[in-house]
Design an enzyme around this catalytic site. Structure first.
Site, PDB file in Angstrom:
ATOM      1  N   SER A 150       0.833  -1.205   0.000  1.00  0.00           N
ATOM      2  CA  SER A 150       0.000   0.000   0.000  1.00  0.00           C
ATOM      3  C   SER A 150       0.862   1.248   0.000  1.00  0.00           C
ATOM      4  O   SER A 150       1.920   1.290   0.636  1.00  0.00           O
ATOM      5  CB  SER A 150      -0.868  -0.014   1.257  1.00  0.00           C
ATOM      6  OG  SER A 150      -1.401   1.266   1.499  1.00  0.00           O
ATOM      7  N   GLU A 152       0.223   3.669   1.651  1.00  0.00           N
ATOM      8  CA  GLU A 152       0.261   4.111   3.049  1.00  0.00           C
ATOM      9  C   GLU A 152       1.623   3.828   3.684  1.00  0.00           C
ATOM     10  O   GLU A 152       2.006   4.471   4.655  1.00  0.00           O
ATOM     11  CB  GLU A 152      -0.844   3.413   3.855  1.00  0.00           C
ATOM     12  CG  GLU A 152      -2.235   3.914   3.559  1.00  0.00           C
ATOM     13  CD  GLU A 152      -2.478   5.337   4.052  1.00  0.00           C
ATOM     14  OE1 GLU A 152      -2.053   5.675   5.170  1.00  0.00           O
ATOM     15  OE2 GLU A 152      -3.097   6.113   3.301  1.00  0.00           O
ATOM     16  N   TYR A 173      -1.936   0.162  10.551  1.00  0.00           N
ATOM     17  CA  TYR A 173      -2.163  -0.519   9.266  1.00  0.00           C
ATOM     18  C   TYR A 173      -0.928  -0.410   8.378  1.00  0.00           C
ATOM     19  O   TYR A 173      -0.454  -1.402   7.819  1.00  0.00           O
ATOM     20  CB  TYR A 173      -3.373   0.118   8.569  1.00  0.00           C
ATOM     21  CG  TYR A 173      -3.509  -0.259   7.108  1.00  0.00           C
ATOM     22  CD1 TYR A 173      -3.999  -1.509   6.724  1.00  0.00           C
ATOM     23  CD2 TYR A 173      -3.130   0.635   6.101  1.00  0.00           C
ATOM     24  CE1 TYR A 173      -4.108  -1.856   5.390  1.00  0.00           C
ATOM     25  CE2 TYR A 173      -3.235   0.294   4.764  1.00  0.00           C
ATOM     26  CZ  TYR A 173      -3.729  -0.945   4.411  1.00  0.00           C
ATOM     27  OH  TYR A 173      -3.826  -1.282   3.082  1.00  0.00           O
ATOM     28  N   PRO A 303      -5.105  10.152  14.401  1.00  0.00           N
ATOM     29  CA  PRO A 303      -4.027  10.505  15.329  1.00  0.00           C
ATOM     30  C   PRO A 303      -2.756  10.932  14.602  1.00  0.00           C
ATOM     31  O   PRO A 303      -2.016  11.780  15.089  1.00  0.00           O
ATOM     32  CB  PRO A 303      -3.799   9.215  16.119  1.00  0.00           C
ATOM     33  CG  PRO A 303      -5.079   8.459  15.994  1.00  0.00           C
ATOM     34  CD  PRO A 303      -5.657   8.809  14.660  1.00  0.00           C
TER      35      PRO A 303
HETATM   36  P1  GDP Z   1      -6.565   5.930   3.065  1.00  0.00           P
HETATM   37  O1  GDP Z   1      -5.700   6.811   2.218  1.00  0.00           O
HETATM   38  O2  GDP Z   1      -6.312   4.479   2.884  1.00  0.00           O
HETATM   39  O3  GDP Z   1      -6.567   6.326   4.517  1.00  0.00           O
HETATM   40  O4  GDP Z   1      -8.059   6.157   2.474  1.00  0.00           O
HETATM   41  P2  GDP Z   1      -9.343   6.904   3.052  1.00  0.00           P
HETATM   42  O5  GDP Z   1     -10.299   7.031   1.923  1.00  0.00           O
HETATM   43  O6  GDP Z   1      -9.840   6.246   4.307  1.00  0.00           O
HETATM   44  O7  GDP Z   1      -8.802   8.361   3.469  1.00  0.00           O
HETATM   45  C1  GDP Z   1      -8.224   9.230   2.518  1.00  0.00           C
HETATM   46  C2  GDP Z   1      -8.012  10.601   3.144  1.00  0.00           C
HETATM   47  O8  GDP Z   1      -9.273  11.215   3.371  1.00  0.00           O
HETATM   48  C3  GDP Z   1      -7.298  10.579   4.512  1.00  0.00           C
HETATM   49  O9  GDP Z   1      -6.323  11.580   4.526  1.00  0.00           O
HETATM   50  C4  GDP Z   1      -8.404  10.914   5.500  1.00  0.00           C
HETATM   51  O10 GDP Z   1      -7.941  11.575   6.665  1.00  0.00           O
HETATM   52  C5  GDP Z   1      -9.258  11.829   4.654  1.00  0.00           C
HETATM   53  N1  GDP Z   1     -10.647  11.951   5.163  1.00  0.00           N
HETATM   54  C6  GDP Z   1     -11.296  13.100   5.445  1.00  0.00           C
HETATM   55  N2  GDP Z   1     -12.521  12.834   5.910  1.00  0.00           N
HETATM   56  C7  GDP Z   1     -12.667  11.483   5.929  1.00  0.00           C
HETATM   57  C8  GDP Z   1     -13.726  10.605   6.309  1.00  0.00           C
HETATM   58  O11 GDP Z   1     -14.806  11.027   6.754  1.00  0.00           O
HETATM   59  N3  GDP Z   1     -13.508   9.266   6.163  1.00  0.00           N
HETATM   60  C9  GDP Z   1     -12.323   8.769   5.679  1.00  0.00           C
HETATM   61  N4  GDP Z   1     -12.178   7.451   5.543  1.00  0.00           N
HETATM   62  N5  GDP Z   1     -11.305   9.584   5.320  1.00  0.00           N
HETATM   63  C10 GDP Z   1     -11.462  10.915   5.443  1.00  0.00           C
END
Ligand code: GDP
Length: 349
Positions: A150, A152, A173, A303
């Site tokens: 990933s 990430e 993760y 966090p």
């Molecule tokens: P990730 O890159 O695997 O963490 O995919 P996500 O779709 O969960 O998150 C992508 C980005 O969107 C991260 O930087 C989150 O902090 C931001 N984000 C902002 N608001 C939200 C929310 O309500 N849900 C999630 N999942 N991410 C959010």
């Protein structure tokens, strides 16, 4: 057993089918479609769940057009149960194993770090060990292994991120994915296993879990359009992601396992957008202003955040001949279109 039908190769992939809170990318369904199209016999290993959810796969094993051809079969296994992994490898005799299983939600990994490490890191090790020990006791057999890495893993390392960029994970993760990455490299170097790491940047689709930000937004757009909701609660809007289409990315997985030598590849569109830009595109597509609907909610901040991901996939493009077909605006439209359809259906019910 799982040996080839019609002279085609047998393959297995792993993806736990989740209880609804365990959202994931649903890559398994796209990969299955790709492999069935190539004449593979596909076996999916799924974990037992109180909420049995195979909706993304149902069309693959009941599709009448596949009658007479190799089709997908599902079996129970669990990445926390080494014996189940070894048993299915002995029984199915796969030529290719794709490890797509994970507790894949970054924010949730802060809530259940130990479980996340067990499934994502140690789970990959258990599967590699099952493959290695099977091959050790079955000379003449060969298995190619794909590990779903990933972006990430890059965490706070500045973009563009390529295969040679150092990892700096920012969540349980991501740290667990780094461990799985290095287990895979180690099994390749120590045992000569044909094992590849695909370092895939965020890849989305209408099948994306509903608590990932892209799908959360497109689902809200659909429901707002038909009057089922008016507000959308989100966290950090300034994070940037390199968002591609999952259907394109599974092709890169497969290509990695068809090479002469195993290697690691970054898979990305090389274009990055903020969450705010995603909002603009999704709401703008249906003529709405996201500012009228979005409410910032502290609970969705993490966090530790990953601010900026943008891949450099030059190696995959050069060696695999891979490139993405679906661009950002098309991806957003595809997801909004589907969620509009679903919202209309939900409204009628
Ligand atoms: P990730 O890159 O695997 O963490 O995919 P996500 O779709 O969960 O998150 C992508 C980005 O969107 C991260 O930087 C989150 O902090 C931001 N984000 C902002 N608001 C939200 C929310 O309500 N849900 C999630 N999942 N991410 C959010």
């Amino acid at each position: 057993n799982g040996a080839a039908l019609d002279g085609s190769a047998a393959a297995g992939y792993l993806e736990s089918v989740p209880a609804s809170i365990w959202d994931r990318r649903r890559d398994g369904s796209y990969l299955t479609e790709l492999l069935l199209g190539k004449g593979y016999e596909v076996h999916g290993l799924i974990r037992r769940s109180s909420n049995f959810n195979t909706t993304r796969l149902d069309h693959l094993y009941i599709d009448p057009h596949n009658v007479g051809k190799a089709q997908m079969k599902l079996h129970y296994a669990d990445l926390s149960d080494a014996s189940s992994l070894r048993r299915w490898i002995d029984v199915l005799l796969p030529d290719e194993v794709y490890n797509l299983a994970a507790q894949s939600h970054v924010a949730v990994s802060f809530e259940v770090p130990d479980y996340t490490a067990d499934v994502v890191a140690t789970g990959a090790l258990r599967l590699l060990e099952a493959v290695r020990s099977h091959l050790a006791s079955n000379p003449g057999r060969s298995i190619r292994y794909y590990q779903a890495g990933s972006s990430e893993m890059f965490g706070s390392t500045p973009p563009p991120q390529s295969e040679s960029t150092p990892f700096h994970p920012r969540s349980p993760y991501a740290a667990a994915k780094c461990a799985a990455h290095w287990y895979t490299v180690n099994y390749r170097e120590a045992y000569g296993l044909f094992a590849c790491n695909g370092i895939l940047f965020n890849h989305e689709s209408p099948r994306r879990g509903e608590n990932f930000v892209t799908r959360k937004i497109t689902r809200a757009v659909g429901r707002i359009c038909v009057g089922l909701q008016s507000k959308l609660f989100l966290g950090n809007l300034s994070a940037s992601r390199d968002w591609g289409f999952a259907g394109d990315y599974v092709e890169a997985m497969w290509l990695m396992l068809q090479q002469e030598k195993p290697d690691d590849f970054v898979v990305a569109t090389e274009e990055s957008h903020t969450v705010e830009e995603f909002l603009e595109a999704a709401f703008g597509y249906v003529g709405l202003n996201w500012r009228d609907h979005v409410v910032i909610d502290e609970r969705y901040f993490r966090p530790a955040e990953v601010d900026n991901l943008k891949g450099d996939s030059a190696k995959a493009r050069r060696v695999l001949g891979w490139k993405p077909r679906v661009g950002f605006p098309e991806l957003v439209r595809m997801m909004v279109d589907r969620d509009l359809e679903l919202a209309k259906r939900e409204k009628v019910l």
